[in-house]
Motif scaffolding. Structure first.
Motif, PDB file in Angstrom:
ATOM      1  N   ALA A 118       0.830  -1.207   0.000  1.00 48.23           N
ATOM      2  CA  ALA A 118       0.000   0.000   0.000  1.00 48.23           C
ATOM      3  C   ALA A 118       0.865   1.257   0.000  1.00 48.23           C
ATOM      4  O   ALA A 118       0.572   2.224  -0.716  1.00 48.23           O
ATOM      5  N   VAL A 144      -4.158  -4.531   1.549  1.00 53.92           N
ATOM      6  CA  VAL A 144      -3.699  -3.383   0.759  1.00 53.92           C
ATOM      7  C   VAL A 144      -4.810  -2.350   0.624  1.00 53.92           C
ATOM      8  O   VAL A 144      -4.576  -1.133   0.735  1.00 53.92           O
ATOM      9  N   VAL A 197      -4.177   1.651   2.786  1.00 60.54           N
ATOM     10  CA  VAL A 197      -4.020   3.049   2.366  1.00 60.54           C
ATOM     11  C   VAL A 197      -4.357   4.008   3.498  1.00 60.54           C
ATOM     12  O   VAL A 197      -4.054   5.199   3.412  1.00 60.54           O
ATOM     13  N   LEU A 255      -8.542  -0.400  -6.074  1.00 53.39           N
ATOM     14  CA  LEU A 255      -8.563  -0.239  -4.616  1.00 53.39           C
ATOM     15  C   LEU A 255      -9.937   0.166  -4.117  1.00 53.39           C
ATOM     16  O   LEU A 255     -10.392  -0.308  -3.060  1.00 53.39           O
TER      17      LEU A 255
END
Length: 677
Positions: A140, A292, A296, A492
């Motif tokens: 990330a 991941v 963030v 994402l």
């Protein structure tokens, strides 16, 4: 109505030929282009008074054309006074003095949010990716290498505050900018709510509070609402001090963890790995990918760095991103690995404060208390940053006349924007209440909002490359990297939705609600016109006691809104360029008065067709009064600011074309908006 033909246009027939009627050929454009224009312009009042008219009937039954048609424009020749020039010089000096932030002070403003995110990012990631959390966090954090050149190019091309809202305002239209502003509001206020909730969670995990944890979060939000009302502003030096304390705390914790790990060995790490590893390769990939998507959270705060780029020194912004990125990688990965090597996996996933638990294991009670104090300081700084960022955005929206001018008013004693502060506090309370004070859900929604904000950067750069390619900037990001970043953003965002669909379910109504509010305030003139049309077509409303006189009130409100003029700064006299700029002003601004501004000096003079084309456009836009103002001064930031003072028009309502690479002036000093390529 037919126009009689002139003698030269009639074809004479021979006597032997039958009298066949020949169609009349219109004269060449060069013979009559000015005849029609001048004939129409002679009917205009020379003093500029009077109202434009049209043969088309009004859509309003009981109202004259005065409501729909503006007055005729005028030609003004203007010479800036010494007082105006002094004001312009003072304004430019203020802009230049604002560039005081070096790489460390500029890094500290966003650094508390970026590096303080370890307190809520690590528990969220380990809960979903288990022993693969360090890998997820590392991947990330590596993704920021995609965004850094994009953000650097945008900041170089448009070094103005308020990004990414300001980017869309200069490369697209106000509707796109409002979508971005809605996401930013949610991002800033989510920062405040998550920081307050995490701070209370850490405190309640260490001491027994006499009240529920949600009460403590509400108390923190109320406290910082009151602090904001006292006029507290975000200080770069204070932020640097807080960040330095936080970094010192994390360094001490990592050193203590490394020493403890060296003494105990890797036995516990192997035990945790065997207990938490997935049974299949697909399960491993799924856990890492989910981690991941939530990892963030460890990068939240990066999206705020371009919002104050105009306050940083030249060429400092890339260093700011570097200073935040590498420590974020180190803190997230090393701390998460240390937790897995020192603490049993059931204790990690039990919901305890994993960093304070780590501190207790490796240093004892004193280090645990230190960690809790650091968490409270850094996270409370995040609450204040969320309030300050939101208030700055509301102020900019009010200057662009999207929000009411009430948002520009301040308290007499503290000069604090109380309307903006109360708006932030109310929305934070609504956000926290509707999430049922669930920190896990708030963190997921915060991650989703952050990703939506980051997705605006590659999109705005793509529009900039297409529509504002003449803007000078370095570096030049390859288009392939822009598309890859957009694809990663989409993946994402989709991953966060797949992990918990309720995240998007909570985000959607907030986003739609904020966007609808902004849309209503932006399109208030159109809504009022519709209200008057409805009132005008129902005669029963004219006589009803409660609605009698509403028509006059609506007209007065509309007239007051349209009274504020906007300026278009033009270089040449090409009518297609002028018309594009006027169409932009008509579609994006609530005004019935547009001033076409041309700066000239004795050498160049005024473009020969500028006055004639301005008169043509004045006739082509009956709903707008188009004034032509010739300013006898060179075109530079000082004279633009001086003109804004002279005309009492803020620079945010002045529009210009895209400057080229040979422009000797800095874009941020103008304070204007770019609306053409």
């Amino acid at each position: 109505m037919c126009t009689p033909a002139v003698a030269s246009d009639v074809v004479r027939l021979q006597p032997t030929e039958s009298p066949v009627e020949t169609p009349q050929v219109p004269p060449p454009f060069g013979q009559h282009q000015w005849d029609t224009i001048l004939r129409r312009q002679r009917s205009r009042p020379k003093d500029g008074k009077g109202v434009k008219s049209s043969s088309l009937p009004s859509i309003f039954v009981n109202l004259s054309n005065i409501f729909e048609f503006a007055g005729w424009g005028t030609l003004d020749n203007l010479i800036l006074s010494p007082e105006d020039l002094d004001h312009g010089k003072a304004g430019i000096q203020a802009v230049r003095r604002a560039r005081l932030l070096g790489q460390f002070t500029a890094s500290a403003i966003a650094g508390n949010a970026v590096l303080g995110s370890v307190f809520y990012a690590l528990p969220a990631v380990v809960a979903i990716s288990s022993v693969y959390a360090p890998i997820s966090l590392f991947v990330a954090c590596l993704s920021m290498f995609l965004w850094r050149p994009i953000m650097e190019e945008l900041a170089s091309a448009l070094p103005i505050n308020g990004a990414p809202y300001a980017y869309f305002n200069n490369v697209a239209n106000k509707t796109a900018a409002l979508i971005c502003a809605s996401i930013l509001v949610l991002d800033f206020l989510s920062t405040a709510v998550v920081s307050a909730a995490t701070a209370t969670s850490y405190l309640s995990g260490e001491v027994s509070l006499p009240f529920p944890a949600w009460v403590g979060a509400v108390f923190i939000l109320i406290l910082f609402t009151l602090l904001s009302l006292t006029g507290v502003r975000e200080s770069a030096r204070l932020a640097l001090a807080m960040l330095s304390f936080h970094i010192l705390t994390m360094v001490v914790l990592m050193i203590a963890a490394a020493v403890h790990w060296a003494h105990t060995g890797n036995e516990l790490l192997r035990e945790n790995w065997n207990a938490g590893k997935a049974s299949s390769s697909s399960g491993v990939a799924r856990q890492i990918f989910n981690g991941v998507c939530l990892g963030v959270l460890g990068l939240t705060g990066f999206e705020t760095t371009p919002s104050y780029v105009a306050k940083t020194k030249t060429n400092v912004f890339p260093l700011v991103l570097r200073n935040l990125h590498y420590p974020a990688i180190v803190l997230n990965v090393i701390l998460m690995t240390s937790v897995l090597a020192i603490i049993h996996l059931p204790d990690i996933t039990s919901g305890a404060n994993i960093l304070s638990l780590l501190a207790d294991k490796v240093g004892g009670a004193w280090l645990r208390i230190w960690i809790v104090v650091d968490a409270m300081v850094v996270l409370c700084g995040g609450v204040l940053a969320g309030f300050v960022s939101s208030c700055q955005l509301f102020e900019q929206l009010a200057q662009d006349r999207i929000l009411p001018q009430l948002y520009l008013k301040t308290m007499r004693v503290t000069s604090s924007p109380h309307i903006s502060i109360f708006t932030c506090a109310s929305f934070c309370a609504l956000l926290y209440a509707t999430a049922a004070a669930d920190l896990s859900l708030l963190s997921k929604m915060f991650s989703f909002t952050f990703l939506c904000t980051m997705a605006t950067f590659p999109l705005s750069l793509l529009l900039l490359k297409f529509r504002r390619r003449r803007l000078p900037r370095t570096p030049h990001t390859p288009l392939l990297l822009v598309f890859v970043t957009m694809a990663v953003s989409a993946v994402l965002i989709a991953g966060n939705i797949a992990i918990d669909p309720t995240t998007a379910g909570y985000f959607a109504p907030y986003f739609i609600g904020v966007f609808l509010i902004f849309s209503v305030t932006q399109n208030k003139a159109r809504l009022l016109r519709f209200a008057f049309w409805f009132y005008d077509h129902h005669s029963s409303l004219h006589a009803w006691r409660f609605t009698k006189g509403w028509g006059a009130r609506i007209i007065d409100i509309l007239a007051a809104m349209k009274r504020q003029p906007v300026c278009i700064l033009v270089k040449g006299d090409e009518i297609h360029v002028l018309s594009r700029m006027l169409i932009y002003a008509d579609r994006n601004e609530v005004t019935s008065c547009v001033k076409i501004i041309h700066f000239t000096d004795d050498e160049k003079g005024v473009p020969s067709e500028l006055e004639a084309n301005a008169k043509i456009l004045d006739e082509a836009f009956p709903q707008i009064t188009i004034d032509l103002v010739i300013v006898y001064a060179p075109f530079n930031p000082i004279n633009v600011v001086a003109l804004a003072h002279r005309l009492n028009i803020p620079p945010s309502l002045m529009f210009m074309g895209c400057p080229g690479k040979d422009s000797p002036h800095k874009l941020e000093e103008f304070g204007t908006r770019i609306i053409t390529s």
